[in-house]
Design a protein around this motif. Sequence first.
Motif, mmCIF file in Angstrom:
data_model
loop_
_atom_site.group_PDB
_atom_site.id
_atom_site.type_symbol
_atom_site.label_atom_id
_atom_site.label_comp_id
_atom_site.label_asym_id
_atom_site.label_seq_id
_atom_site.Cartn_x
_atom_site.Cartn_y
_atom_site.Cartn_z
ATOM 1 N N PHE A 1 -1.312 12.584 -6.144
ATOM 2 C CA PHE A 1 -0.463 12.390 -4.967
ATOM 3 C C PHE A 1 0.737 13.321 -5.050
ATOM 4 O O PHE A 1 1.164 13.733 -6.124
ATOM 5 C CB PHE A 1 -0.025 10.930 -4.819
ATOM 6 N N GLN A 2 1.270 13.653 -3.879
ATOM 7 C CA GLN A 2 2.385 14.591 -3.802
ATOM 8 C C GLN A 2 3.695 13.888 -4.125
ATOM 9 O O GLN A 2 3.942 12.753 -3.703
ATOM 10 C CB GLN A 2 2.464 15.215 -2.408
ATOM 11 N N LEU A 3 4.511 14.574 -4.888
ATOM 12 C CA LEU A 3 5.836 14.045 -5.210
ATOM 13 C C LEU A 3 6.703 14.070 -3.954
ATOM 14 O O LEU A 3 6.914 15.122 -3.348
ATOM 15 C CB LEU A 3 6.470 14.890 -6.311
ATOM 16 N N LYS A 4 7.196 12.918 -3.544
ATOM 17 C CA LYS A 4 8.099 12.804 -2.402
ATOM 18 C C LYS A 4 9.150 11.749 -2.733
ATOM 19 O O LYS A 4 8.948 10.555 -2.515
ATOM 20 C CB LYS A 4 7.347 12.439 -1.122
ATOM 21 N N VAL B 1 -2.571 12.539 -0.576
ATOM 22 C CA VAL B 1 -3.349 12.005 -1.702
ATOM 23 C C VAL B 1 -4.754 12.601 -1.703
ATOM 24 O O VAL B 1 -5.358 12.783 -0.642
ATOM 25 C CB VAL B 1 -3.458 10.461 -1.617
ATOM 26 N N THR B 2 -5.267 12.895 -2.894
ATOM 27 C CA THR B 2 -6.682 13.214 -3.066
ATOM 28 C C THR B 2 -7.254 12.294 -4.128
ATOM 29 O O THR B 2 -6.585 11.989 -5.115
ATOM 30 C CB THR B 2 -6.915 14.679 -3.485
ATOM 31 N N MET B 3 -8.484 11.840 -3.907
ATOM 32 C CA MET B 3 -9.168 10.965 -4.861
ATOM 33 C C MET B 3 -10.517 11.572 -5.205
ATOM 34 O O MET B 3 -11.329 11.836 -4.316
ATOM 35 C CB MET B 3 -9.359 9.562 -4.279
ATOM 36 N N ILE B 4 -10.759 11.781 -6.498
ATOM 37 C CA ILE B 4 -12.019 12.371 -6.954
ATOM 38 C C ILE B 4 -12.769 11.339 -7.779
ATOM 39 O O ILE B 4 -12.304 10.946 -8.858
ATOM 40 C CB ILE B 4 -11.787 13.630 -7.798
ATOM 41 N N TRP C 1 0.873 -1.181 0.000
ATOM 42 C CA TRP C 1 0.000 0.000 0.000
ATOM 43 C C TRP C 1 0.905 1.226 0.000
ATOM 44 O O TRP C 1 1.180 1.815 1.036
ATOM 45 C CB TRP C 1 -0.921 -0.003 1.220
ATOM 46 N N PHE C 2 1.358 1.593 -1.173
ATOM 47 C CA PHE C 2 2.268 2.722 -1.310
ATOM 48 C C PHE C 2 1.465 4.011 -1.450
ATOM 49 O O PHE C 2 0.816 4.257 -2.473
ATOM 50 C CB PHE C 2 3.168 2.559 -2.533
ATOM 51 N N GLY C 3 1.476 4.828 -0.399
ATOM 52 C CA GLY C 3 0.786 6.107 -0.442
ATOM 53 C C GLY C 3 -0.715 6.029 -0.382
ATOM 54 O O GLY C 3 -1.399 7.047 -0.482
ATOM 55 N N VAL C 4 -1.290 4.838 -0.239
ATOM 56 C CA VAL C 4 -2.738 4.635 -0.246
ATOM 57 C C VAL C 4 -3.178 4.159 1.128
ATOM 58 O O VAL C 4 -2.517 3.316 1.745
ATOM 59 C CB VAL C 4 -3.145 3.608 -1.322
ATOM 60 N N ASP C 5 -4.294 4.673 1.596
ATOM 61 C CA ASP C 5 -4.860 4.284 2.878
ATOM 62 C C ASP C 5 -5.240 2.800 2.835
ATOM 63 O O ASP C 5 -6.100 2.400 2.039
ATOM 64 C CB ASP C 5 -6.097 5.137 3.160
ATOM 65 N N PRO C 6 -4.629 1.951 3.655
ATOM 66 C CA PRO C 6 -4.927 0.517 3.605
ATOM 67 C C PRO C 6 -6.338 0.148 4.056
ATOM 68 O O PRO C 6 -6.747 -1.006 3.895
ATOM 69 C CB PRO C 6 -3.870 -0.101 4.532
ATOM 70 N N SER C 7 -7.091 1.112 4.593
ATOM 71 C CA SER C 7 -8.484 0.824 4.935
ATOM 72 C C SER C 7 -9.386 0.854 3.704
ATOM 73 O O SER C 7 -10.538 0.418 3.763
ATOM 74 C CB SER C 7 -8.999 1.833 5.968
ATOM 75 N N ILE D 1 1.580 14.524 -8.818
ATOM 76 C CA ILE D 1 1.359 13.609 -9.940
ATOM 77 C C ILE D 1 -0.122 13.246 -9.941
ATOM 78 O O ILE D 1 -0.660 12.814 -8.913
ATOM 79 C CB ILE D 1 2.188 12.317 -9.807
ATOM 80 N N THR D 2 -0.773 13.440 -11.076
ATOM 81 C CA THR D 2 -2.158 12.991 -11.225
ATOM 82 C C THR D 2 -2.167 11.733 -12.081
ATOM 83 O O THR D 2 -1.452 11.641 -13.086
ATOM 84 C CB THR D 2 -3.029 14.081 -11.868
ATOM 85 N N VAL D 3 -2.972 10.762 -11.675
ATOM 86 C CA VAL D 3 -3.055 9.487 -12.372
ATOM 87 C C VAL D 3 -4.522 9.074 -12.464
ATOM 88 O O VAL D 3 -5.347 9.443 -11.603
ATOM 89 C CB VAL D 3 -2.202 8.419 -11.650
ATOM 90 N N PHE D 4 -4.859 8.333 -13.495
ATOM 91 C CA PHE D 4 -6.231 7.872 -13.711
ATOM 92 C C PHE D 4 -6.357 6.441 -13.221
ATOM 93 O O PHE D 4 -5.568 5.573 -13.598
ATOM 94 C CB PHE D 4 -6.561 7.945 -15.206
ATOM 95 N N ASN D 5 -7.347 6.184 -12.364
ATOM 96 C CA ASN D 5 -7.602 4.843 -11.832
ATOM 97 C C ASN D 5 -8.876 4.301 -12.456
ATOM 98 O O ASN D 5 -9.945 4.882 -12.298
ATOM 99 C CB ASN D 5 -7.736 4.897 -10.301
ATOM 100 N N ASN D 6 -8.760 3.186 -13.173
ATOM 101 C CA ASN D 6 -9.895 2.688 -13.943
ATOM 102 C C ASN D 6 -11.059 2.220 -13.082
ATOM 103 O O ASN D 6 -12.216 2.526 -13.367
ATOM 104 C CB ASN D 6 -9.442 1.546 -14.858
ATOM 105 N N TYR D 7 -10.782 1.447 -12.040
ATOM 106 C CA TYR D 7 -11.851 0.888 -11.208
ATOM 107 C C TYR D 7 -11.565 1.166 -9.739
ATOM 108 O O TYR D 7 -10.496 0.840 -9.234
ATOM 109 C CB TYR D 7 -11.955 -0.622 -11.399
ATOM 110 N N GLY D 8 -12.578 1.706 -9.062
ATOM 111 C CA GLY D 8 -12.491 1.851 -7.623
ATOM 112 C C GLY D 8 -11.689 3.056 -7.174
ATOM 113 O O GLY D 8 -11.403 3.920 -7.976
ATOM 114 N N PRO D 9 -11.388 3.181 -5.868
ATOM 115 C CA PRO D 9 -11.501 2.084 -4.916
ATOM 116 C C PRO D 9 -12.928 1.683 -4.537
ATOM 117 O O PRO D 9 -13.148 0.518 -4.211
ATOM 118 C CB PRO D 9 -10.742 2.599 -3.691
ATOM 119 N N VAL D 10 -13.891 2.582 -4.555
ATOM 120 C CA VAL D 10 -15.288 2.195 -4.340
ATOM 121 C C VAL D 10 -16.169 3.127 -5.159
ATOM 122 O O VAL D 10 -15.954 4.334 -5.186
ATOM 123 C CB VAL D 10 -15.694 2.285 -2.852
ATOM 124 N N PRO D 11 -17.229 2.645 -5.802
ATOM 125 C CA PRO D 11 -17.444 1.219 -6.076
ATOM 126 C C PRO D 11 -16.547 0.745 -7.207
ATOM 127 O O PRO D 11 -15.840 1.532 -7.812
ATOM 128 C CB PRO D 11 -18.917 1.179 -6.482
#
Length: 516
Positions: free
Chosen positions: A426-429, A449-452, A379-385, A407-417
Amino acid sequence: ECPCVAMSKKLKRTLLLPALVVCNALASACADEGCLLDAHSQADSDELNGIANANLLQRSHSLELFAAEPLQQMSEMAVQYVARVPSGQCDSCPPGQFLDGPAIPVKWVKLMYPRDNFTSINQVSWNIVESDDPNLGRLSQMPSECNYSQTAKFKGGTFYGLITTCSVVPQVKGSVINGCCADTLMTYDKETGSEYRYQIDQLVKEALSTDKAIDFIGVTHYFDIVEYGGIKHALLLVSYNCTASPACALPGAILDAIVCLNLQDMTFRRASNNKPYFALFDELGTFSEDQSDSVYKIAYFPQDIITAFENHEQWHIDSLTRFRSKSGESIIAVSEYHQNAVVLLKDPFMYPAVEGGGEILQRFGTPGYNGSSSTPSHWFGVDPSLPPLNGLHSPYYWQDLDGVERITVFNNYGPVPDDMSFVITFQLKLVPQSEVTGELNDAIFATNVTMIPIRNGSEPLYANGQGGARPLDARYSQDVFITTLDSLYLMDTSGAVVDLTKEDIAIFDPFAYFSA
C-alpha cells in the motif's frame, strides 16, 4: 573456431541457451581471442533477451557454472545475498536445554538479476552458497544457534539475531505465549567474525517495572536496529501482563510495548511519554464502541469481556520497522496480528509528545474482525467488498522506480481463499489527526493497494503464523518479490512463484540480506 565460441556451444548444449547469449557473457575472454560476436546468426541474436529465461532459471541454482561471474560482470548483473534464518519459539525447548537434534545453521542464497527494470522471476538466477564465498566474509563461519526467535537483520556489516537460549522460559498460568521470548541479542561481524551477546531480558523487565507491577514480561520475536544521534539502538517488542492497579487498567490481557535499547551504554532511550518504554494500550488505547473513536486510537476489549479468554493477547504486535520518509520524518510501523492491521506512528523515540511523537499517522487493514471481532470494525485502505484480512506481518518500507513511497506487508490468510497468503503493498499516505477537518472515518486512510496471491499454479500457498515479503531490489524492480513460507520464495506480480531453498523449515522473513 575460437575457444570462446567452442565453449559457448558447449554451454548451449548444457543450458539450452543460444550460443550468442553465453558467448556474450564471456565477452572479455572473446575479445582477448579476437572473436567476432556478430558472426553468429541473426536468429541467435534475436534470442539474446533469453539470457535469463526459464531454462537458466531452473538450472543455474543447481549447477556450478564457471561462467557465472563473467555473466555478472559483463551483463552488469546485481548480486544480493539473503540469509535463510531458521526460527523457533521458546516453548519448543525446556528450560536450560537446547532443541532436540542438531542446530540448524543460517544458510545464504546468492541471487543475480539485471541492473535495470526487470519484471519477472525468469530474469533472476540464484544458487545456495555451499562453500566459502569471499563476499560473505566470515559469515559462512558463523556458529549455529538452536533457536532464533524469530528474525534476524544485517545492517552496517553486522548480522543481528534475537536468540532464545532456553535458560529461562517465562510462563503465564502455566502457558507460554506464542512467539515469545528472546533473552539475548547476538551480533556477528561480517569481516572480523567477532561475536557479542547482549543479555536483554532482565534489563527490559526493569524498564517496564518503573511505574507498574509486572506479572509477566518477555522480549518477543522481532526487533530493528536503528541509529539515534549516531549511536546504534535496538528497538525491541515486548509482551507484558501487569497487576491490576491505577497504572494497569487492563490486567487480564497480554499487552504490547516497544523499548529502545542503547547498544553502547545499555540504557533505554526515553519515549515521547518520558518513560523508558512506549506501551500502545497506555498511549493509544480506547474502550469506546464509537467507531470514530478508534480511527486515531486502537480499540481494546474491556476487562469484563476478556476474563473468559485466558492469556488473551491484545493485539500481539508481531513485527516493527523504523524508517525515514522522503520528507525526512522518522516513522515506526508495527503490525498487529489479531487486529489484522498495520499502524504507522510518528517515532515516539525521536519526537516529544508536544511535536506529535507517538501519534498515529496512517493505518491499514481490517481491525475488528477475526481475533478482534468484539471491537469496532474498520476498513483502512482495504476495499470493503473483499473479505477481511487475517493476520498481518512484517511491514517493509520502500520507494518504487518513480519515487512513490510504499509499504509491503505479508497477510497470512486471505482475503480469498482463506488458506492462501497474500503479499500486499500500500502507498504511504501520512495524515496526522491535526490535519483532519471533517468526520473521523475510515476514508481518511484511503490509499492505493495491490494484492498478490501466493500460489504454485492452482495450488494455494500459505504461512499460518509468520511471514514477510519485500521487493527483491526496489532500485531495479517493483514487480519481483522475495517472501517466506516454509522456505524462501521468489514471486512476481504475474503470480509466478519459485521455491529457492526447497526445504520445510520455519523462516520468519527475508530481511537479513546485503548487496555485493
